[in-house]
Design an enzyme around this catalytic site. Structure first.
Site, mmCIF file in Angstrom:
data_model
loop_
_atom_site.group_PDB
_atom_site.id
_atom_site.type_symbol
_atom_site.label_atom_id
_atom_site.label_comp_id
_atom_site.label_asym_id
_atom_site.label_seq_id
_atom_site.Cartn_x
_atom_site.Cartn_y
_atom_site.Cartn_z
ATOM 1 N N ASP A 105 0.843 -1.195 0.000
ATOM 2 C CA ASP A 105 0.000 0.000 0.000
ATOM 3 C C ASP A 105 0.876 1.243 0.000
ATOM 4 O OD1 ASP A 105 -2.180 -1.665 0.189
ATOM 5 O OD2 ASP A 105 -2.356 -1.461 2.364
HETATM 6 N N1 URA Z 1 -1.318 -5.883 4.002
HETATM 7 C C1 URA Z 1 -1.801 -4.613 3.939
HETATM 8 O O1 URA Z 1 -2.853 -4.324 4.491
HETATM 9 N N2 URA Z 1 -1.099 -3.699 3.261
HETATM 10 C C2 URA Z 1 0.084 -3.951 2.648
HETATM 11 O O2 URA Z 1 0.692 -3.055 2.067
HETATM 12 C C3 URA Z 1 0.568 -5.259 2.729
HETATM 13 C C4 URA Z 1 -0.143 -6.213 3.398
#
Ligand code: URA
Length: 239
Positions: A105
């Site tokens: 993310d």
């Molecule tokens: N899980 C999440 O919620 N975000 C990420 O970036 C990776 C795993």
């Protein structure tokens, strides 16, 4: 590997577009075996010829592999009209057609493998492979034994199927708990949604490892380096 034109050789190694490289060649920026070479169609034997461009040796490698310590605030895409991407951080890296293996993310930090080896990416990301990914999470705490047990069972997070079992190891408990979380899938916002499913919330997230590859903690956020031979071999043995 067969012979390659000099302009293609340099373009394949990420030194610019073919037309940028042609301009560079005209300016005398390339040397082959110690002599300036201005002709884009000079044939290069990647096994034997030594190529220098802009004062730096350029070895021909079919695939390249980089470890990036992704900072928060950049998106895991190859291009984006508005946002800074992880590839913007690899400007100057050798290799063309680079892409990130999987996504973090925008606000997640940590280990991201960047390569142009599609087969390796496919192997690491294939849902049936269940490659472990471990994250350091700051969670709205405290974390309870019940939450740990629910992670271990697998959680309903609003998808067709519950998640596979995940490991939640508390490092520091309290109103802001620090925990290591290991998942073996790669669903959208997976850890955030798992935390919410047990009544918590992710306050910060950093990926520490993916399969046999661990984040080099000496890499500052936003920096990258090529994988070592040992790291590459470890990924290969995961075939
Ligand atoms: N899980 C999440 O919620 N975000 C990420 O970036 C990776 C795993």
């Amino acid at each position: 590997m067969g012979m390659l034109r000099l302009d293609k050789y340099l373009a394949d190694m990420g030194k610019g577009t073919r037309s940028e490289i042609k301009q560079g060649l005209k300016k005398g920026l390339a040397q082959v075996n110690g002599a300036v070479e201005k002709s884009p169609d000079r044939k290069i034997d990647p096994q034997k010829d030594q190529v220098i461009y802009r004062g730096e040796p350029v070895c021909y490698e079919k695939f390249v592999y980089y470890m990036l310590n992704k900072p928060a605030g950049v998106v895991s895409a190859t291009q984006d009209r508005r946002e800074r991407t992880v590839l913007d951080l690899l400007k100057g890296a050798q290799g063309k057609d680079l892409f990130p293996v999987g996504r973090l993310d925008k606000d997640t930090e940590g280990l991201l493998l960047i390569t142009n080896d599609g087969e390796l990416a496919h192997r690491l990301l294939h849902p049936n492979r269940h490659v472990d990914k471990t994250y350091l999470a700051v969670l709205a705490g405290p974390v309870t034994e019940e939450m740990i047990a629910r992670f271990a069972e697998g959680l309903e997070i609003g998808d067709d199927k519950p998640t596979l079992p995940a490991r939640l190891v508390v490092l520091e408990n309290g109103p802001q708990a620090r925990a290591e979380i290991t998942i073996c899938e790669g669903r959208y916002h997976q850890i955030k949604r798992m935390a919410e499913a047990v009544g918590s919330r992710v306050l910060a997230l950093k990926r520490l490892s993916m399969g046999p590859l661990a984040l080099d903690e000496t890499l500052a956020a936003g920096s990258y380096r090529p994988l070592t031979a040992e790291e590459r071999a470890a990924l290969e043995t995961k075939k």
